[in-house]
Every structure is written in C-alpha cells, then in structure tokens.
Design an enzyme around this catalytic site. Structure first.
Site, mmCIF file in Angstrom:
data_model
loop_
_atom_site.group_PDB
_atom_site.id
_atom_site.type_symbol
_atom_site.label_atom_id
_atom_site.label_comp_id
_atom_site.label_asym_id
_atom_site.label_seq_id
_atom_site.Cartn_x
_atom_site.Cartn_y
_atom_site.Cartn_z
ATOM 1 N N ASP A 479 0.834 -1.209 0.000
ATOM 2 C CA ASP A 479 0.000 0.000 0.000
ATOM 3 C C ASP A 479 0.867 1.258 0.000
ATOM 4 O OD1 ASP A 479 -2.308 1.517 0.121
ATOM 5 O OD2 ASP A 479 -3.149 0.432 1.822
ATOM 6 N N ASP A 547 -10.740 2.065 -3.216
ATOM 7 C CA ASP A 547 -11.238 1.853 -1.853
ATOM 8 C C ASP A 547 -12.756 1.879 -1.814
ATOM 9 O OD1 ASP A 547 -8.953 1.355 -0.500
ATOM 10 O OD2 ASP A 547 -8.737 3.336 0.386
#
Ligand code: GLA
Length: 730
Positions: A479, A547
């Site tokens: 990430d 997301d």
C-alpha cells in the site's frame, strides 16, 4: 522483419500485424514522423507539407523559408531550433546558462528482441515474439549530447513502445529540464481526447471531449501516478465508437509524476505526447552520465476503442506482468480491512479464516494494524515488527494457524511510509522526506521515506524479510497512502532528481521482493487505485482498483479502468451491504457479479455475520468464479453497455478461440411497462451455435451478434444476471 530500414528514402518503418509506424531522416538531419495507422507498404513522405508559412522560424543552415520545425511532424521535438509547440526535451547549460540544443540524426542500430531499461519497468519479449528494437541516435554536436530514441516493436501485440536515453558525451555538465518519452504528430485530424480522471474512491472516470485549439493536458505532480489523472490517454476520431473509428493510445510504464498532453496548433496539426512531469524536475548530467526517460506503450486500432483496449489487455497481461502469477488464476481471498479495520486479534482472524473456509475462500489477508503499536492510522508505520500481544504470537505462528484452518495467509505493508510516532522515525528523522526549515506536510498523519537512499531501502527491506523469511506468506498487499509533497533528500546532489530517484528506489525494493519471494502474490494499492499504472503492473500483477467497494460505483470505476488495463489486473471484492462508504444497499449476487469482473476476486466483509443462506450463496459464487476464472483472466473483454447509459451496464468475456463467452449485466434503472433491454454479445464464432447454461437454449451465433437476446424483465434496479454461452460441438 518488423523493422524495415530503407536507405534510399532514409525511412524507418515499424510493422506490427495490423499497424505501420514510419519516420524519415530529412535532408537537414531532423527526424520527421510520417505515419502511424493501418499496416501498409509505401513511403508516406508526401504527408508533411513544405510551404512558406510566413512567420515560421528556420535553423540557419536550412536557408529555406518553406522549411520550419514549427510545422513539421517530428519524432522527438526539442526546445531550441524553432519548434515552439510543446517539446519533449529541453536542456540548459549549467550555471544559469542558455537553454536550447540542436538534435540531428547521427545513426541507428537495429537489434533482435525488445530492449529493457535498467532499473525501470518495461515491456519484455519472449523467444517466439519476433520483437525488434530500433535505436535512433540524435546528437547535439556542440554539447556532445546524445539522445537515443528507443523503439520496441511487438508485432503480435500491435504495439510499438518508446523510451529515451540521454547521454552526456561532452566535457561540461548540462541540466536536463524536461524529458518526455514519446510523441505522436498528426498532420491533420478532427479528434476527441479520452482521459481518465478521478479521486480517492472514484478512480479512472472516462472523460471524452473534442480537441480544440491549444493544449489539453493531464498529469500528476504527486510523486505517484495518482487517483486524479491516469497516465493513459486516447486520441480518436470524433465519431469513434467501441467498434468503429481510428484510435491511438499512450500508456506510461511509470508510477511517478507524469505529463500527457495533446496540442492542436495553428495549422490544425495535432501533437500527442507523454513522459515525466517536469515539475520539481531538473536533472544535471555530468560528463559521462546518462538519464533514461521511462517507456511509453503505443497502440493503434482501426476498429474503435474496444480493440484498442483489447490490444493493451493482452500486452499488459502477457508482456508487462511477470512471474509465477502472471498466467495463473489467483486465489479467492478474504481481506480483513472492511471486515474489522484495526479491530482484530490473532484469534478473531483465525475465526474469520475458519468461517471463510466454510464459504470456499482460499486465502486470508491480514490488512493494516498488525505491527508496532498500530491501533489507528496515526502511528507505527516503519516499525514492521508484529504486535505479538495483539496477534497472540508471531506472524509465522499466526500464518500457521490460518494454514491449519485451511487457508493461505496474506499480509499488508506500507513500506514507503513512516509515522512520526515510530521507532524508525525516532532513530532516523532524516530518512523522511522533508524540506529543511519548512513546516512538514503530513498526509493521513504520515510522512514519506526517502527511498532514493539505498540505506533507507535496505532498512525497510531487512525488516520485511525478518517477517517474510519465517512466515508462510502467500500474498502481500503493498500500500501507499499519501502523495509526495516535501521533496528534499539530504543525500541528493540536486533536489530536482529526487522524485525520479524515489520511483527508481521504489522499483528497486519491489524487484528485490519479487526476486526473494518469487511465488508470493503481490497486490499493489495506493489508497485504492492511486497508482494503477503499467509500471506497477510489472511488479504486482494485480492492483486494488479502488477503496470504494460499492458495486454500482465499481461498475464505473472498473469499466473506466478497462479502457487501459486488463480485468485480470483488477482487485475487486464483495463487501457489506449497505456499502460502508456510500450507504447504498445491493444484493449479494450483484456485488459478486461486479467483483467477478476482476481477476483479483475476493471478499471484504465479516463472513461470520453471514446467515446460512449467505454462506451457501458465497460457496456458489466461489465455485462460479473458479468455473470461469480462466475466461475472466484471458478472455477478450467487451464493454457491451457502458454504465453511463444509467439504465444498464453490461460486459462480456469471450474466449480468444470463440469456444465460450460470459455475458453479465447489472440493471441500474427500470421504468414501469418499460423498454426491454437486449444484450448483443461479441467475439463468437460466426456460423456456430451456442448453448446458454442459464436458459438451456441453443442460439445461432450470427443472430446473437446481430439481434442479441432479451434480458429477463423481472430484474429490479441493482439486480444482475450472467449468461454463459458455450459453442456446441466445441
Ligand atoms: C488504504 C487501502 C485500504 C486499506 C487501508 C488500510 O486505504 O486502500 O484497502 O488497506 O489503507 O489502512
């Protein structure tokens, strides 16, 4: 051979199966672009016009007012000899010296195989591809500066790649102020430009607009390719559709700042270009030093946007993505983030794993919150040691428990970042990027590590290995949750090099990781899809697309992403309903149908809360995914009905050999006593009969591909359906 050098006409012609690209060294030594379009023989040097255009400038050795670089189509337009449109290259003499150079043809080299780029991702070839590399050297005689234009020809993929290498062979340092990698000049054309904008939670929205006079540009100055604009751009005929019209695209194989522009000039000529962003960029090259401009992938389609996307899908899947997982169906996973956020323990994860096993899921990912004292997003990045109290042991021990529950184990990292509240930061505050004396800029309460420094990369990598060497980790999520704002490295010779060297540092870490753990599946992520680019896909064969896991929003996001990237590369999960970000409810079946558009299929909800019927449904979904995963990974993807219609979104995967196809649709809106919707599949074998698994009926392929078939009337908004067709007798 794909590359033909014609010494009489001084042309270089690059042929792929269906396209031809041609350029010519003109009588003054400048390299003109002639043509990029359908495959053809011939010399297209009749296309550029040599007319006196009044005010256009001439190099002094030309002495012909009908010749000006300001109007001629070029391969590598540079600042300094009278082309005053957007340049690809600009150089300055050191010490506040003059800008400008004069780059003329100095020779070429032809090699079999596709070039690679040291430290940078690039398209690669395999033995039978018949790829070739052409290197054209341009030289500034006074500065003794060489610019090598690298062309990679991938015949079977209908792709031409470009990259550029600048070498200082002189005795003075020069400063490269701008370096872009590819340019496509059109002598005329009425075009639309298709770019992809977005934000966190809503990435890669297609935006199509007519190209007017002036310069249309998108880019990123964020140090990552960004949610805001994707490094992928299409120029197409104004009338181009999915299936008709000409379209050209550029994809940047790079994950940092970029600029992509399309300029329509005073003579209605069009220049499309792509490369490094020149913001906060200034690269000194001492004698003997060199700088490489990352690769741009170009493709051309004479048959609309659908084929253009399919060309890119195949290339990225097969010749950008690498490694063990490239061609393999990926495990169906359950990710802990939306299931538990930071609120988990080793025991609760094992519990989740047991329930996930019951549902048929194959891998459990422990997302953020397992290390240091990380109970929120305000601390511990940089301290990649397990919180053994929370996990009830080491990562290796937890992985073993998850394995015993019958699942593979995966883990989350954010290796580029550091929290000020961390042991790493306390020990090495200078390892974070920060401009001395200026207030720091935090993003999600964190700072960015200076990956341009090898010792910083080593320290992060060693910490990662300490965990990964011992534990049975099958999957890693990489990430990156903020952009780069403070660009200062205490180790840099010139701060204008930091953003570029940061990205090289990132690639170095990713490369080391893939070398050391070749079987570990690595999924890229940057607050969802903030770094969804062909550069990352070289290291991570799938990327968390967004997301936002709302199935209806995901239609737009995933279909938008599909213009430039294969579905096989999209991470897509079924999450809770109502969706936690949008509060919109959607049936489990629709959430699964949409997530199955991605090859990185999984779940991201607390499966322990599923009723028995839900568990059974998930079991069936996982089995359905397995049954069709090869087709989803490798089939030709068709955007049958884009979500912008607001009524329906439909798509299809068709096997390359026509043996089967999967058609899926989500209903977005209905009207009482309304108009029935028909789906018209593509890519079937003409003259064949197909059996539909859902209806049991047999259908002639030509009728299907012309008149289609009706969707069931019973579908309510946000309900979905899927139809699998197999060729009878196949
Ligand atoms: C980012 C990612 C999410 C999740 C969180 C964890 O937002 O995109 O999927 O991993 O970080 O903090």
């Amino acid at each position: 051979m794909p590359v033909v050098v014609d010494h009489d006409h001084r042309t270089f012609t690059l042929h792929t199966a269906c396209t031809t690209y041609q350029m010519q060294v003109d009588r003054y030594g400048y390299v003109l672009h002639l043509y990029y379009g359908p495959r053809t023989a011939g010399t297209m040097d009749y296309l550029p016009t040599f007319w006196d255009r009044g005010q256009a400038a001439q190099p002094e050795h030309v002495g012909d007012r009908a010749y000006s670089l300001d109007v001629l189509p070029q391969e590598f337009p540079f600042q300094g000899m009278g082309d005053l449109r957007n340049p690809l290259f600009s150089v300055r003499r050191v010490g506040g010296g003059a800008f400008g150079c004069d780059l003329r043809y100095a020779g070429f080299e032809l090699r079999d195989g596709k070039y690679g780029l040291p430290g940078l991702p690039a398209v690669y070839d395999e033995g039978a591809d018949g790829a070739q590399t052409l290197v054209i050297t341009l030289r500034d005689a006074q500065l003794r500066l060489d610019v090598e234009l690298l062309y990679g020809v991938m015949p079977a993929y209908d792709v031409v790649t470009r990259a550029v290498r600048v070498v200082n062979r002189g005795t003075e340092t020069v400063e490269v102020k701008r370096l872009q990698s590819a340019c496509l000049d059109f002598t005329h054309g009425d075009f639309d430009v298709l770019s992809f904008f977005g934000r966190h939670g809503m990435e890669r929205m297609p935006a199509r607009a007519a190209l007017g006079h002036g310069s249309f540009s998108v880019g990123s100055r964020r140090g990552e390719s960004s949610h805001q604009y994707n490094p992928f751009l299409i120029v197409c005929d104004r009338t181009a559709t999915e299936e008709a019209g000409q379209a050209w695209s550029m994809s940047f194989v790079y994950s940092g700042g970029f600029c992509a522009a399309v300029e329509r000039d005073q003579f209605d000529q069009v220049r499309m270009q792509m490369g490094l962003s020149d913001e906060q960029f200034s690269f000194p090259l001492a004698p003997g030093e060199e700088l490489v401009g990352p690769e741009v992938v170009m493709t051309y389609s004479a048959h609309g946007l659908g084929l253009l996307s399919q060309n890119l899908h195949r290339l990225i899947r097969q010749r950008v993505c690498r490694g063990y997982w490239r061609d393999r169906v990926r495990p169906v996973l359950l990710n802990s983030w939306e299931a538990a956020y930071f609120d988990f323990t080793g025991d609760s994860l094992v519990d989740l794993a047991r329930k996930a096993k019951e549902c048929g899921v194959e891998l459990l990912v422990m997302d953020d919150g397992w290390f240091g004292r990380r109970e929120s997003d305000t601390s511990s990045l940089g301290d990649w040691r397990p919180n053994t109290a929370k996990l009830g042991g080491t990562v290796a021990e937890l992985a073993r428990r998850v394995n015993e529950a019958g699942l593979d184990f995966g883990i989350w990292y954010e290796p580029e970042m550091v929290s000020e509240d961390s042991d790493l930061y306390r020990a090495h505050p200078d390892w974070a990027l920060a401009v001395p004396g200026k207030p720091k800029v935090r993003g999600r309460d964190q700072l960015v590590l200076d990956l341009s420094r090898p010792e910083v990369r080593d320290a992060v990598f060693e910490q990662m290995c300490a965990v990964l060497d011992d534990a049975n980790v099958a999957y890693l999520k990489w990430d990156c949750n903020r952009s780069l704002v403070d660009v200062y490295s205490s180790a840099a010779r010139d701060q204008g090099t930091v953003l570029y060297n940061y990205v090289l540092g990132l690639y170095d870490l990713l490369e080391r990781l893939s070398q050391r753990y070749p079987r570990m599946l690595v999924e890229g992520c940057a607050s969802g899809g903030g770094r969804f680019d062909a550069g990352m896909l070289y290291y991570t064969p799938q990327i968390w697309t967004s997301d936002c896991t709302d199935a209806v929003n995901r239609l737009t996001i995933q279909v938008g992403t599909s213009y430039g990237y294969p579905c096989a590369a999209m991470g897509a999960h079924v999450s809770a309903s109502p969706n936690e970000m949008t509060r919109r409810p959607a049936p489990l079946s629709t959430r699964a149908a949409v997530a199955m558009m991605g090859g990185g299929f999984g779940y991201e909800l607390d499966v322990r809360e599923l009723p028995d019927a839900g568990v059974e449904a998930v079991k069936r979904q996982v089995a359905y995914f397995h049954a069709h995963a090869e087709l989803i990974m490798n089939g030709r993807y068709y955007r049958l009905v884009p979500p912008e219609t607001n009524r329906l979104c439909a798509w299809e995967f068709a096997a390359e050999d026509g043996s089967e196809a999967l058609v899926a649709a989500v209903v977005l809106d209905v009207h009482g006593y309304g108009v029935p919707s028909y789906l018209v599949p593509r890519g079937l074998t003409p003259g064949a009969v197909y059996r539909c698994s859902e209806t049991g009926g047999d259908y002639p392929s030509d009728a299907l591909m012309s008149a289609g078939f009706p969707l069931p009337l019973s579908l309510a908004p946000y309900e979905s359906c899927a139809f699998h067709f197999s060729r009878v007798g196949a």
